[in-house]
Scaffold this motif. Sequence first.
Motif, short mmCIF file in Angstrom:
data_model
loop_
_atom_site.label_atom_id
_atom_site.label_comp_id
_atom_site.label_asym_id
_atom_site.label_seq_id
_atom_site.Cartn_x
_atom_site.Cartn_y
_atom_site.Cartn_z
N VAL B 42 -3.25 -9.88 3.93
CA VAL B 42 -3.10 -8.71 4.78
C VAL B 42 -2.15 -8.99 5.93
O VAL B 42 -1.29 -8.18 6.27
N SER B 46 1.85 -7.27 6.93
CA SER B 46 2.44 -6.89 8.22
C SER B 46 3.69 -7.69 8.50
O SER B 46 4.67 -7.17 9.04
N ILE B 61 10.05 -2.69 2.15
CA ILE B 61 8.68 -2.19 2.20
C ILE B 61 8.09 -2.08 0.79
O ILE B 61 6.90 -2.26 0.59
N ILE B 65 4.17 -3.03 -0.81
CA ILE B 65 3.23 -2.21 -1.57
C ILE B 65 2.71 -2.99 -2.77
O ILE B 65 1.49 -3.08 -3.01
N THR C 12 2.82 -2.06 17.25
CA THR C 12 2.82 -3.21 16.35
C THR C 12 2.20 -4.43 17.00
O THR C 12 1.46 -5.18 16.37
N GLY C 46 -5.67 -3.97 12.10
CA GLY C 46 -4.43 -4.59 12.56
C GLY C 46 -3.25 -4.23 11.69
O GLY C 46 -2.17 -3.89 12.19
N THR C 47 -3.44 -4.31 10.35
CA THR C 47 -2.33 -3.97 9.47
C THR C 47 -1.93 -2.52 9.60
O THR C 47 -0.74 -2.19 9.63
N SER C 50 0.06 -2.10 12.79
CA SER C 50 1.41 -2.66 12.81
C SER C 50 2.33 -1.90 11.87
O SER C 50 3.52 -1.71 12.19
N LEU C 51 1.78 -1.43 10.72
CA LEU C 51 2.63 -0.61 9.84
C LEU C 51 2.99 0.71 10.50
O LEU C 51 4.11 1.20 10.37
N ILE C 54 5.91 0.17 12.80
CA ILE C 54 7.19 0.11 12.08
C ILE C 54 7.60 1.50 11.61
O ILE C 54 8.78 1.89 11.65
N ILE C 65 5.60 4.28 4.25
CA ILE C 65 4.63 3.64 5.12
C ILE C 65 3.28 4.33 5.00
O ILE C 65 2.23 3.69 4.95
N LEU C 68 1.63 3.24 1.88
CA LEU C 68 1.10 1.88 2.03
C LEU C 68 -0.19 1.89 2.85
O LEU C 68 -1.16 1.19 2.52
#
Lengths: 233, 86, 119, 79
Positions: B42, B46, B61, B65, C12, C46-47, C50-51, C54, C65, C68
Motif C-alpha cells: 500500500v 503511494s 498511474i 492500479i 499528500t 493514508g493511501t 496521498s492519491l 496527486i 485516480i 484507483l
Amino acid sequence: MIRNFFIIAIVAGLAAIFVTLFWNFGDSTTLTPLATHYADKGAAEVGAPNLVTSIVVTYRGFDTLGEVTILFLVASIVSFFLKREKLQKDIELKRETSEIILTASKLLVPIVMVLGVYVFINGHLTPGGGFQGGAIIATAFVLLLMANPDFKINHRIISIVESVSGISFVLVGVFGILLAGGFLDNKVLPLGTFGKIFSAGAIPLIYSFVGLKVGSELSNILSNFQGIQKEEM
Amino acid sequence: MANIILQIAGGIMLLSIVLSTFRFFKAGSLVDRVVAFDVMTVASISLIALISHFAGRTIYIDVAIIYGLLSFLGVIIIARYLEKSL
Amino acid sequence: MEIIKIIGALITLLGSVFLLLGSIGLIRMPDVFTRIQTGTKASTLGTLLSLLGIGIIYFDIAGKIFLLIVFILITNPVSSHMLARAAHYIGVKKADVTVVDELEDFENEKLNNKTKISE
Amino acid sequence: MNLIIIIVLSLIMVVMAVTAIIHKKLAVAVIATGVVSLMASVMYLLMAAPDVAMTEAAIGSGLSTIIFFYVLNKIRKAK
C-alpha cells in the motif's frame, strides 16, 4: 576446513570480478545504430506512441510468437501432468467462504475483466500489452475460484478461445506477408491518426489476440492447480 | 514549494516501508509477515503516485492500479492457504 | 494555480503521515489482530489521502485516480478481513488484554445449534 | 530523491533475497521473493521503464506468488 577455504576463495573471486565490473561501469550515452533507427523512425513507421510495443509486436514479432508458443507448451504440459480426480473427503474439509469475499468478488470480477481488456487494447498508447492484460484476466478467474472453491472453469470455451486467438494471430502475420512488407507487419490495416485507439495498423488486433490467448492459457494452468488430485507417491 | 513538500512526503513513505520491513523480520507468525507485506504494497502504491509526479509522466498511474489488484489477490491466496482450504 | 498545487502537496503529506502511523502501529501493537487493524485502517486512509493529493495536482488524470481510490477502498478491507479470519482459524495467540471475540462466540453458537438439531 | 529511493529499496531487496534463501519455512521464502519483485517493480519505474514495471508487478509479484502457494498447498496434501 578445506571446504570453508574453497568457499572463501570463490566468494573473494566473485567479489574481485564484481568490483572490477563496478569500477568500469559507466552510462553509455550513445545509441547503437539499430536503436537510433528505432528511436528516430519507429514512431513514423509503425504509428504507435509506445515505442516498446512497436518493437515487441512489429520489429520483433517472431519473438512474441515464440513466447506465446512457450506459454502454450507450459499450459499443455501442466494439464497433462495434473489430472483432476475428485476426492470427496478433501472437499468436505474445506471451509466455506465468508459473505464479504463473495460480495467483493461479484463487484470486482467485472471491473478486473474490463481492466484487463483496457490494458491489452491500449497497448500501443499506454504501458502494458497482451501479456499483462492476459495475466490480469487470469487473476479475475482466481478471484472467482477464491470466492467459490467448487467453481469450475468451462474448459471447452477456454480451449476454443485459445485456439481461435492463436490461429488468428498467425493469420494476421501471414496476411502481413501477402499484403505488406513481411511476417507480422502491422501495415495490413491503415495506420490511422497518431495517438488514437484505432491506429497503428494491426497492433491493437494482434495484442488483443495475444491477450486472449495468454489469459485463457494462464487461467487453464491455475484451474489445473486448483483441483484436488490423487497422489501416487 | 509544492515540490519540497512532496519530497518530504516521499521520504516519510519510504520510512514507513522500512518500518514494515522491520516487522517482517521480527514476526511471530506467518500472518505478521503477510500484514507487513500488505502495508509495504500500500505504501508502494503511494510512492508510485509520487514517482509519477517527479518523473512528470502521469501514465505511471496505470502501473499502480495493476500493482494494487495483484497484491490484493496475493494476500487473499495466502489467507486461503492458511485456512487450509485453497 | 500554485495555491492548488500546495494544497494537493499538503494533503499528500497528511496521507504519508497516516502511512507512517500505520507502520509504527505495526511495530508497537501487541498481537496479530491489532496489527492487522492498524495496518489496514491507517494505511488505507493514508493511501487515499496521498492519491487524492496527486489527483488535485494533476486534474486531468482525476478519473484514473478515482478508479484507483475506489479499488483500494474495496480491496484493502476485504484482504484484511480474509487475513484476520485465517489467523483466527489457525489459532494465533491473542493478546492478554483481549476481552471480546465475537467470531468464536458465533462459531460456538453454530455448533450448539447443530448439536441441538441432531438431538 | 531518486537516488535515496533506489538505495533504500535495493537494500531491502538484498535483505529479502538473503531471507528467501536461508529461511527454513517455504511460505516465508515465497513471500520474501514477492517483496523482491515488488521493490524491483518500483525501481524499474524509477528507471523510466513502465512496461517492464507492469510485467514485473503482474507476473513476478502476482501470478508467481499465486502459483507458488497452489503448489505449496499440493505438497502439504501429499505429506
